[in-house]
Design a protein around this motif. Sequence first.
Motif, short mmCIF file in Angstrom:
data_model
loop_
_atom_site.label_atom_id
_atom_site.label_comp_id
_atom_site.label_asym_id
_atom_site.label_seq_id
_atom_site.Cartn_x
_atom_site.Cartn_y
_atom_site.Cartn_z
N GLU A 1 -63.49 56.57 -35.91
CA GLU A 1 -63.99 56.88 -34.57
C GLU A 1 -63.08 57.86 -33.81
OE1 GLU A 1 -66.79 57.00 -31.64
OE2 GLU A 1 -66.91 56.32 -33.70
N GLY B 1 -69.72 53.12 -33.12
CA GLY B 1 -69.05 54.20 -33.83
C GLY B 1 -68.65 53.75 -35.23
N GLN C 1 -65.80 60.53 -33.37
CA GLN C 1 -66.41 60.28 -32.06
C GLN C 1 -67.93 60.15 -32.15
OE1 GLN C 1 -64.84 63.47 -29.66
NE2 GLN C 1 -62.75 62.71 -29.86
N LEU C 2 -68.36 59.17 -32.93
CA LEU C 2 -69.79 58.94 -33.16
C LEU C 2 -70.45 58.10 -32.07
CD1 LEU C 2 -69.62 58.08 -36.97
CD2 LEU C 2 -70.10 60.29 -35.91
N LYS C 3 -69.70 57.25 -31.42
CA LYS C 3 -70.25 56.32 -30.43
C LYS C 3 -71.01 57.08 -29.34
CE LYS C 3 -68.95 52.44 -27.55
NZ LYS C 3 -67.85 51.63 -27.05
#
Length: 121
Positions: free
Chosen positions: A41, A36, A45-47
Amino acid sequence: MSDPVSAIIPQSKSRHLRSCLLCSLIQTSNDFRSIGCPNCEEILQLKDNPDRILSCTTASFDGVIAVIDPETSWVARWQRTAKYARGMYAVRVKGRVPEDVEAELESRGIKYRPRDQSDQD
C-alpha cells in the motif's frame, strides 16, 4: 478441463478476484478499494483509487497458494512472500506494474521482479 482456481474458489467470487502485480496477493476489487494491499500500500496506494487498482492489479493470474504462516513456509520462500501478510497468493500473474511504480521502487533501491516468472532466480 476446468480452471483450477474455479475448483477452489466459487465461480461467483472468482470473477471479482484480482492479484497485486507487485506481491501477487489475491483479493476482490472491493477489498483492494477498501483496505488496499496489505503488503504494497505504501508504494501502490490502491485504497479508494479504482484507476490505480486497474493498473496495479490483474484478473489474469495462474494458481493459488494459501500462505498461513509466511515466515516458516517453504512455499512462501519460493514465491518470495515470506515477509508478506497471510493470505491467498497467485503463483504467477500476467502483467507488469506501471513505469511510475518501477521508478519509485528503483528510487528506494528495490529491484523489481515481475511475478510472471520471466525473471527466474
